[in-house]
Design an enzyme around this catalytic site. Sequence first.
Site, PDB file in Angstrom:
ATOM      1  N   SER A 257     -31.566  37.613 -33.211  1.00  0.00           N
ATOM      2  CA  SER A 257     -32.566  36.560 -34.380  1.00  0.00           C
ATOM      3  C   SER A 257     -32.399  36.565 -35.638  1.00  0.00           C
ATOM      4  O   SER A 257     -31.647  37.574 -36.106  1.00  0.00           O
ATOM      5  CB  SER A 257     -34.155  37.554 -34.262  1.00  0.00           C
ATOM      6  OG  SER A 257     -34.365  38.390 -34.799  1.00  0.00           O
ATOM      7  N   LYS A 258     -32.653  36.136 -36.434  1.00  0.00           N
ATOM      8  CA  LYS A 258     -32.703  35.992 -37.361  1.00  0.00           C
ATOM      9  C   LYS A 258     -32.828  37.580 -38.033  1.00  0.00           C
ATOM     10  O   LYS A 258     -32.392  37.367 -39.404  1.00  0.00           O
ATOM     11  CB  LYS A 258     -33.360  35.664 -38.706  1.00  0.00           C
ATOM     12  CG  LYS A 258     -32.939  33.838 -38.686  1.00  0.00           C
ATOM     13  CD  LYS A 258     -32.413  33.499 -40.042  1.00  0.00           C
ATOM     14  CE  LYS A 258     -31.530  31.887 -40.247  1.00  0.00           C
ATOM     15  NZ  LYS A 258     -30.454  31.843 -40.598  1.00  0.00           N
ATOM     16  N   ARG A 259     -33.729  38.087 -38.054  1.00  0.00           N
ATOM     17  CA  ARG A 259     -34.184  39.335 -38.859  1.00  0.00           C
ATOM     18  C   ARG A 259     -32.789  40.737 -37.946  1.00  0.00           C
ATOM     19  O   ARG A 259     -32.943  41.019 -38.666  1.00  0.00           O
ATOM     20  CB  ARG A 259     -35.610  40.065 -37.646  1.00  0.00           C
ATOM     21  CG  ARG A 259     -36.778  39.572 -38.857  1.00  0.00           C
ATOM     22  CD  ARG A 259     -38.143  40.157 -37.768  1.00  0.00           C
ATOM     23  NE  ARG A 259     -38.137  39.598 -36.078  1.00  0.00           N
ATOM     24  CZ  ARG A 259     -38.182  40.474 -35.916  1.00  0.00           C
ATOM     25  NH1 ARG A 259     -38.010  41.977 -35.995  1.00  0.00           N
ATOM     26  NH2 ARG A 259     -38.001  40.413 -34.497  1.00  0.00           N
ATOM     27  N   GLY A 261     -29.397  39.742 -38.279  1.00  0.00           N
ATOM     28  CA  GLY A 261     -28.611  39.421 -38.763  1.00  0.00           C
ATOM     29  C   GLY A 261     -28.410  38.016 -39.059  1.00  0.00           C
ATOM     30  O   GLY A 261     -29.084  36.854 -38.308  1.00  0.00           O
TER      31      GLY A 261
END
Length: 490
Positions: A257-259, A261
Amino acid sequence: MRTRFAPSPTGFLHIGGFRTALFAYLHAKKNGGKFLLRIEDTDRERFVEGGMDNILNSLYWAGIIPDEGVMVEDGKVMQKGKNGPYIQSERLKIYHEYIARLLEEGKAYHCFCSKERLDKLRETQEKNKLPTGYDGYCLNLTSEEIKKKEAAGEKSVIRLKVPKNEQIVIEDMVRGTVKFDTNLIDDQVLLKSDGFPTYHFAVVIDDHLMEITDIIRGEEWLPSTPKHVILYNYFGWKIPNYAHLSLLVNEKKQKLSKRHGDVSVFDFKEKGYLPESLLNFVALLGWNPGDEREIFSLKELEKEFDIKKVGKSASVFDINKLDWMTGQYIKKMSDATLAELILPFLNNSGLCNGISADNSLLMPLAKMCKERMSKLSDIVELSGFIFADFLDYDSDLLIWKKSDLKTTKDNLESLLEFLNEVEIKYWNEKWLQEKIQTWIESNGRTVGEILWPMRVALSGQKNSPGPFEIASVLGKEKTIERIRYAISAL
Ligand code: GLU
């Protein structure tokens, strides 16, 4: 065979979406079929401006070019094919026609329930530990009642009438037989009160009208599949083949997920991964050829890929492997190609004041760094010492282990004299290597006592590429300047 990739323009193309697109593309190509791109933009709340362009640019960058649907030609987004339009927001009329058919046949119904009622229903169901879902409150409204409510301006959605006590069975190409009990399936909203279809309705209508035979998508859509199958059955359409791909996870087994990386294809591009290596790496997330081979071009994948060999378990995204693989591609590149690719990274690095593509430094620099690179952006760190105005190192480092200060200084002075005499036209790695080695021998000196201080003077580092490589990149003037400085520092 016809496959499709059907992204929603809700952000950037994520690496998981990229894998779905690649597998759908490869499955089509392997079987002599067509790969289509459709944009699913009916969720207006999640729509992101520029999202479609990003998806298209990412796919084209990697060489995944659709045969039909939304495409890019001469830098412009266009639609091509006889089954268009391929952007769902342009197909509303079509959805309304099919909704009318379901309503007429009693396979879908109007629902006027307010948000408040639905929230309350869910709350009660949750409190009583019951499965959540619509309770069929509007299921049996008469056409008079419906007309009356509509005349009073009440808004409605259209829901799917899910049959009771049936079993839906699908033969998934990746997961095998999967069974669903229709009593656990919600009466899905098919058309929202704003006139837009939901994903579930639009996807079935479009996949059918666009003659899609094989649907490849992420496993998050598996629970939705029985709803789609019910629709296919209601319309009397042939159910396509399905393949639901497992999740991509990081080394900690968390969903990417974006969170955690950067995961967009463009982030990888920006970091200097190559389209060939990213594609090769992603192809191996869940699929393998059944032997030890790991390096595949897109053309080779088009021949080798087999959806039946895609595994069911989650695939681990190992960035070290991507680094290794990218390094393999870089090593095989010509110096000229690599020189061209590193140029924008150098120019954006702040290391130099902009160098042009014909700069004579580029090719030797590419050659010098090639073996040590695992992505294009590594050039910045690897060549920092080349562009530095001043090298900050401890002068003791100049003294080779079997030498001493005085000898080192003498040696560097003689070397300086020798280099000063070299004509600029001979200043290249090969010539310097040959001539300096002969000079070392004819002067009765050893390789270590000359080349060690020369290398340190030019790099300021304990470990670096060889002195001739560096000298050829630096050019005569800068080489002389660095050796002069080393002599003064001793
Ligand atoms: N629009 C859906 C998505 O964004 C497509 C799902 C499917 O392939 O059916 O993932």
